[in-house]
Design a protein around this motif. Structure first.
Motif, PDB file in Angstrom:
ATOM      1  N   MET A   1       0.847  -1.207   0.000  1.00 22.91           N
ATOM      2  CA  MET A   1       0.000   0.000   0.000  1.00 22.91           C
ATOM      3  C   MET A   1       0.881   1.255   0.000  1.00 22.91           C
ATOM      4  N   ALA A   2       1.904   1.258   0.845  1.00 26.12           N
ATOM      5  CA  ALA A   2       2.755   2.454   0.952  1.00 26.12           C
ATOM      6  C   ALA A   2       3.516   2.681  -0.346  1.00 26.12           C
ATOM      7  N   SER A   3       4.055   1.617  -0.908  1.00 25.32           N
ATOM      8  CA  SER A   3       4.864   1.821  -2.118  1.00 25.32           C
ATOM      9  C   SER A   3       3.979   2.200  -3.296  1.00 25.32           C
ATOM     10  N   LEU A   4       2.670   1.925  -3.192  1.00 29.85           N
ATOM     11  CA  LEU A   4       1.763   2.310  -4.270  1.00 29.85           C
ATOM     12  C   LEU A   4       1.122   3.670  -4.005  1.00 29.85           C
ATOM     13  N   GLY A   5       1.576   4.346  -2.956  1.00 30.90           N
ATOM     14  CA  GLY A   5       1.159   5.737  -2.779  1.00 30.90           C
ATOM     15  C   GLY A   5       0.460   6.080  -1.476  1.00 30.90           C
ATOM     16  N   ALA A   6       0.058   5.086  -0.653  1.00 32.46           N
ATOM     17  CA  ALA A   6      -0.650   5.414   0.597  1.00 32.46           C
ATOM     18  C   ALA A   6       0.345   6.084   1.549  1.00 32.46           C
ATOM     19  N   LYS A   7       0.292   7.407   1.603  1.00 33.70           N
ATOM     20  CA  LYS A   7       1.390   8.113   2.269  1.00 33.70           C
ATOM     21  C   LYS A   7       1.296   8.108   3.789  1.00 33.70           C
TER      22      LYS A   7
ATOM     23  N   THR B   1       1.949  14.769 -17.565  1.00 33.32           N
ATOM     24  CA  THR B   1       1.925  14.793 -16.091  1.00 33.32           C
ATOM     25  C   THR B   1       0.493  14.674 -15.552  1.00 33.32           C
ATOM     26  N   ASN B   2      -0.463  14.496 -16.467  1.00 33.33           N
ATOM     27  CA  ASN B   2      -1.866  14.405 -16.027  1.00 33.33           C
ATOM     28  C   ASN B   2      -2.330  12.989 -15.771  1.00 33.33           C
ATOM     29  N   ILE B   3      -1.462  12.169 -15.290  1.00 31.17           N
ATOM     30  CA  ILE B   3      -1.893  10.796 -15.010  1.00 31.17           C
ATOM     31  C   ILE B   3      -1.859  10.526 -13.504  1.00 31.17           C
TER      32      ILE B   3
ATOM     33  N   ILE C   1      -4.312   6.070 -15.114  1.00 32.35           N
ATOM     34  CA  ILE C   1      -5.521   6.661 -15.695  1.00 32.35           C
ATOM     35  C   ILE C   1      -5.367   8.181 -15.712  1.00 32.35           C
ATOM     36  N   ASP C   2      -6.302   8.851 -16.371  1.00 35.85           N
ATOM     37  CA  ASP C   2      -6.313  10.310 -16.360  1.00 35.85           C
ATOM     38  C   ASP C   2      -6.543  10.789 -14.921  1.00 35.85           C
ATOM     39  N   LYS C   3      -5.701  11.751 -14.495  1.00 32.83           N
ATOM     40  CA  LYS C   3      -5.756  12.212 -13.106  1.00 32.83           C
ATOM     41  C   LYS C   3      -7.156  12.694 -12.712  1.00 32.83           C
ATOM     42  N   LYS C   4      -7.884  13.272 -13.679  1.00 36.01           N
ATOM     43  CA  LYS C   4      -9.168  13.879 -13.284  1.00 36.01           C
ATOM     44  C   LYS C   4     -10.209  12.831 -12.864  1.00 36.01           C
ATOM     45  N   TYR C   5      -9.992  11.563 -13.198  1.00 34.42           N
ATOM     46  CA  TYR C   5     -10.939  10.517 -12.791  1.00 34.42           C
ATOM     47  C   TYR C   5     -10.510   9.770 -11.529  1.00 34.42           C
ATOM     48  N   LEU C   6      -9.397  10.215 -10.929  1.00 33.14           N
ATOM     49  CA  LEU C   6      -8.830   9.417  -9.842  1.00 33.14           C
ATOM     50  C   LEU C   6      -9.799   9.173  -8.673  1.00 33.14           C
TER      51      LEU C   6
ATOM     52  N   ALA D   1      -4.850   1.898  -3.238  1.00 38.90           N
ATOM     53  CA  ALA D   1      -3.887   2.989  -3.068  1.00 38.90           C
ATOM     54  C   ALA D   1      -3.824   3.793  -4.361  1.00 38.90           C
ATOM     55  N   TYR D   2      -3.402   5.026  -4.228  1.00 39.54           N
ATOM     56  CA  TYR D   2      -3.241   5.826  -5.447  1.00 39.54           C
ATOM     57  C   TYR D   2      -2.000   6.690  -5.330  1.00 39.54           C
ATOM     58  N   ASP D   3      -1.502   7.105  -6.459  1.00 41.02           N
ATOM     59  CA  ASP D   3      -0.304   7.929  -6.494  1.00 41.02           C
ATOM     60  C   ASP D   3      -0.469   8.974  -7.583  1.00 41.02           C
ATOM     61  N   LYS D   4      -0.462  10.245  -7.146  1.00 36.90           N
ATOM     62  CA  LYS D   4      -0.607  11.324  -8.140  1.00 36.90           C
ATOM     63  C   LYS D   4       0.753  11.870  -8.530  1.00 36.90           C
TER      64      LYS D   4
END
Ligand code: ADP
Ligand code: ASP
Ligand code: MG
Length: 411
Positions: free
Chosen positions: A203-209, A338-340, A385-390, A256-259
């Motif tokens: 989870m952390a490595s995939l973005g859960a800060k 950079t919009n992903i 994916i496109d950042k706006k749908y995150l 998890a997500y990563d912007k």
């Protein structure tokens, strides 16, 4: 009487009022008779402001100087917290990285911890004082200041707990534990009582800060009991510990997500042995980590388009490097986006279940969310994916895998 390490993040020490609140919590632990080492982050927003300051001056600030600059954030909060504790009448001492011999390698801005001088710390604790350690920072053998990467105070705390053989490492933050996904963007997110090192690592490595990845690596390696709790409310929190057979093991246990990743595509490079190696060796020589990778071969079989993701902080450097390299390889163009955002489902139960990725793709597809890249391992599936749908994607997948229910989705 034991040894307790407590870490307070940026929001927890974000104002003088909050620092006073932390001082009270630390003192009440000390009054129980425990030896208490506290690790603090910079006051919230401080590290970002310092980085902005440097970037306002020069495009790519020198990493060594950057570390001298950003390490000051934690110097401020450790001094203020030590003052607040002394004001209550309990002895305390602020300690910077170099004062506890927190030795790192020389990888400025993302240094790794090599050693900690436990004797220096124990001297303070044995004298009955509360040690207030500046997180995030260390020192090289040459005496240069280093920092441990964004979110690095978590790692300072767990490393300290390992070195001191502490009973527990408590991570105090602005949420009351580790959730099935970020509770700030998904209101159905569910707090987990226990999470295994491996799932937390993923989870952390995939973005859960909520925890820095390296802190979980440390915790796993040295078997440190980590408890994530809120600074602002009482509650059981989440225990991060070894996997045991009684633990819930749903197919998907979290999202998890990563912007902070960006996509780069190199168009129409010759499809022949050695090209990928040239590209990725140049990136790794420049200390740029690559994450997701895809390659499509053209219909004539002679050319390939290659796309991959890098951290946004490395994006400009990677584009400059690849534009140069692209010319010598005969590439048609190098494009950046950079919009992903990367969204991932994580779960140890995936090892033994087929069709989970397909179910993820179908749920995203139903909402009209296009998948640009995919990567998988035995316990996760990630899509760019496109950042706006995150945020929509997080909620859709949380529903799809019924993460609001203990036990989650069954096959
Ligand atoms: P601190 O400043 O205390 O280190 P961070 O901002 O680094 O705090 O980490 C806490 C944040 O992590 C939360 O506010 C939340 O938005 C985010 N977060 C992301 N994923 C999760 C998750 N699965 N569980 C809990 N928090 C999460
Ligand atoms: N202050 C640092 C950061 O903002 C370290 C931390 O908060 O853990 O990344
Ligand atoms: Mg943090």
């Amino acid at each position: 009487m034991g040894i307790v390490v407590q870490k307070y993040g940026g929001t927890s020490v974000g104002s003088l009022e909050k620092i006073k609140n932390v001082a009270q919590k630390v003192v009440s632990q000390h009054k129980k008779g425990d030896k208490v080492a506290v690790v603090v982050s910079a006051m919230s927003g401080q590290t970002d402001s310092l980085i902005k300051l440097a970037k306002g001056l020069v495009n790519s600030p020198d990493p060594r100087e950057m570390d001298v600059l950003v390490a000051t954030g934690e110097q401020v909060s450790s001094a203020l917290l030590a003052m607040a504790i002394k004001e209550i009448g309990v002895p305390a001492r602020s300690l910077l990285g170099f004062q506890i011999g927190l030795k790192t390698d020389k990888a400025f801005t993302k240094a790794r911890i090599m050693d900690i001088d436990v004797d220096a710390l124990m001297k303070v604790l044995n004298a009955g004082e509360i040690a207030v350690v500046a997180g995030f920072q260390g020192v090289t053998d040459e005496g240069d200041i280093t920092t441990l990467g964004r979110g690095g105070s978590d790692t300072s705390a767990v490393a300290l707990a390992a070195a001191l053989n502490a009973d527990v490492c408590e991570i105090y933050t602005d949420v009351d534990g580790v959730y099935t996904t970020d509770p700030n963007i998904c209101h159905n997110a569910r707090r987990l009582d226990v999470v295994s090192y491996d799932e937390m690592l993923e989870m952390a490595s995939l973005g859960a800060k909520v925890l820095q990845t390296r802190s979980v690596e440390f915790a796993k390696k040295y078997n440190v009991k980590v408890l994530v709790k809120s600074s602002f409310q009482e509650g059981p929190g989440t225990l991060v510990t070894k996997e045991d057979s009684n633990m819930e093991s749903p197919i998907v246990s979290g999202i998890a997500y990563d912007k902070n990743e960006a996509k780069i595509s190199i168009l129409s490079v010759p499809d022949k042995p050695g090209v990928a190696s040239t590209i990725f060796t140049s990136l790794s020589d420049a200390n740029i980590n690559v994450d997701m990778i895809i390659q499509n071969v053209s219909i004539d079989g002679k050319h390939a388009d290659m796309s991959f993701t890098v951290g946004v902080t490395d994006f400009d450097k990677a584009i400059a490097l690849l534009k140069n390299l692209g010319k010598s390889l005969g590439a048609k163009d190098v494009l950046g986006d950079t919009n992903i955002a990367k969204i991932s489902i994580v779960g140890a139960g995936m090892r033994s279940h087929a069709g989970i990725a397909a179910r993820m793709f179908a749920a995203l597809g139903k909402e009209g969310i296009n998948i640009q890249m995919i990567s998988t391992s035995e316990i996760k599936v990630s899509c760019a994916i496109d950042k706006k749908y995150l945020e929509l994607a997080v909620r859709v997948l949380h529903d799809e895998f019924k993460l609001d229910k203990p036990g989650g989705a069954v096959a």
